[in-house]
Design an enzyme around this catalytic site. Structure first.
Site, PDB file in Angstrom:
ATOM      1  N   ARG A  71       1.854 -13.349 -10.608  1.00  0.00           N
ATOM      2  CA  ARG A  71       2.106 -12.180  -9.565  1.00  0.00           C
ATOM      3  C   ARG A  71       3.682 -11.909  -9.457  1.00  0.00           C
ATOM      4  NH1 ARG A  71      -1.586  -7.932  -8.320  1.00  0.00           N
ATOM      5  NH2 ARG A  71      -0.248  -6.577  -6.712  1.00  0.00           N
ATOM      6  N   ILE A  98       0.344  -3.923  -4.620  1.00  0.00           N
ATOM      7  CA  ILE A  98       1.028  -4.228  -3.615  1.00  0.00           C
ATOM      8  C   ILE A  98       2.327  -5.205  -4.135  1.00  0.00           C
ATOM      9  CG2 ILE A  98       1.026  -5.842  -1.238  1.00  0.00           C
ATOM     10  CD1 ILE A  98      -0.852  -3.469  -1.252  1.00  0.00           C
ATOM     11  N   THR A 114       2.676   6.823   0.195  1.00  0.00           N
ATOM     12  CA  THR A 114       1.984   7.714   0.798  1.00  0.00           C
ATOM     13  C   THR A 114       0.584   7.106   0.834  1.00  0.00           C
ATOM     14  OG1 THR A 114       1.300   9.987   0.945  1.00  0.00           O
ATOM     15  CG2 THR A 114       1.990   9.238  -1.235  1.00  0.00           C
ATOM     16  N   HIS A 115      -0.203   7.365   2.014  1.00  0.00           N
ATOM     17  CA  HIS A 115      -1.483   6.799   2.095  1.00  0.00           C
ATOM     18  C   HIS A 115      -2.270   7.857   2.570  1.00  0.00           C
ATOM     19  CE1 HIS A 115      -4.318   3.669   2.701  1.00  0.00           C
ATOM     20  NE2 HIS A 115      -4.738   4.376   3.862  1.00  0.00           N
TER      21      HIS A 115
HETATM   22  C1  GAR Z   1      -2.967   9.791  -2.918  1.00  0.00           C
HETATM   23  O1  GAR Z   1      -4.075  10.242  -2.320  1.00  0.00           O
HETATM   24  C2  GAR Z   1      -2.462   8.804  -2.533  1.00  0.00           C
HETATM   25  O2  GAR Z   1      -2.376   8.528  -0.830  1.00  0.00           O
HETATM   26  C3  GAR Z   1      -3.432   7.389  -2.611  1.00  0.00           C
HETATM   27  O3  GAR Z   1      -3.671   8.054  -3.979  1.00  0.00           O
HETATM   28  C4  GAR Z   1      -3.883   9.227  -4.355  1.00  0.00           C
HETATM   29  C5  GAR Z   1      -2.812   9.408  -5.608  1.00  0.00           C
HETATM   30  O4  GAR Z   1      -2.893  10.710  -6.113  1.00  0.00           O
HETATM   31  N1  GAR Z   1      -2.809   6.110  -2.482  1.00  0.00           N
HETATM   32  C6  GAR Z   1      -3.675   5.272  -2.168  1.00  0.00           C
HETATM   33  O5  GAR Z   1      -4.886   5.186  -1.760  1.00  0.00           O
HETATM   34  C7  GAR Z   1      -2.612   3.974  -2.009  1.00  0.00           C
HETATM   35  N2  GAR Z   1      -3.395   2.875  -1.015  1.00  0.00           N
HETATM   36  P1  GAR Z   1      -2.211  11.481  -7.020  1.00  0.00           P
HETATM   37  O6  GAR Z   1      -2.060  10.404  -8.427  1.00  0.00           O
HETATM   38  O7  GAR Z   1      -2.596  12.597  -7.497  1.00  0.00           O
HETATM   39  O8  GAR Z   1      -0.618  11.634  -6.621  1.00  0.00           O
END
Ligand code: GAR
Length: 209
Positions: A71, A98, A114-115
């Site tokens: 990793r 991560i 963004t979460h």
């Molecule tokens: C988003 O909602 C982001 O917050 C989430 O994946 C989606 C990506 O959407 N991320 C996580 O869950 C990270 N833990 P996208 O590929 O359409 O931008």
């Protein structure tokens, strides 16, 4: 006008947050928006996020964990590939890995994630599903700096979305779509303000100047 900041965006999936950033740069222009995307990286091939980058004429790179012995080696390779584009800010937009010590040593304090939940509630890979399972009545999204924990870094901005009874019928798919509508606008707004105005991280508090 100050020179546009350089962004590297990391993706693992559909890339609609990446697309929102691409659209903001294209419609406002890099100097007015304050940033331009210089490359897009991923941890897997064959995803819509990479196609969006290629359509926009951007260089892409893929670093898959399974191609490395450890990793740590993967993390160093990801850091090297990202660093080759000399980014001012790195944005994790649906990047489902991560990162490790080397990546954080190089990009800590300028690595934004963004979460899809209101942190510190529901961190991890299943933020939407976990909020539903808990019976939360509101959830949303959090844009934050990445530290060495899982979704634990200083919060920059959050958006709120109400949970509806019918959200239980499709395991959160519609809820996630409503969250993503808020999330895309929030991410575009936050990244632009960080890039244009500059910022300070004071312990847990993020101050955008
Ligand atoms: C988003 O909602 C982001 O917050 C989430 O994946 C989606 C990506 O959407 N991320 C996580 O869950 C990270 N833990 P996208 O590929 O359409 O931008």
């Amino acid at each position: 006008m100050a020179k546009a900041k350089r962004l590297v965006v990391l993706v693992s999936g559909s890339g609609t947050n990446l697309q929102a950033l691409l659209d903001a740069v294209a419609s406002q222009g890099p100097d007015a928006y304050g940033a331009e995307i210089v490359a897009v990286g991923a941890d897997r091939d064959g995803i819509a996020g990479l196609e969006r980058a290629e359509r926009a004429g951007l260089p892409t790179f893929v670093r898959r964990v399974k191609d490395y012995g450890t990793r740590e080696e993967w993390d160093a390779a990801l850091a090297g590939a990202t660093g080759a584009y000399a980014p001012d800010l790195v944005v994790s937009a649906g990047f489902m890995k991560i990162v490790g010590k080397e990546f954080l040593a190089r990009f800590g304090g300028r690595f934004v994630n963004t979460h899809p939940a209101l942190l510190p509630s529901f961190p991890g890979a299943h933020g939407v599903r976990d909020a539903l399972a808990y019976g939360a009545k509101v959830t949303g999204c959090t844009v934050h700096f990445v530290d060495d924990g899982v979704d634990t870094g200083p919060i920059i901005a959050q958006g709120v979305v109400e949970v509806r009874n019918e959200d239980y019928e499709d395991e959160g798919a519609a809820l996630h779509e409503r969250i993503k509508e808020v999330e895309r606008k929030l991410l575009v707004d936050v990244v632009g303000r960080l890039a244009r105005n500059g910022y300070r991280i004071e312990g847990r508090k993020v101050v955008i100047q």
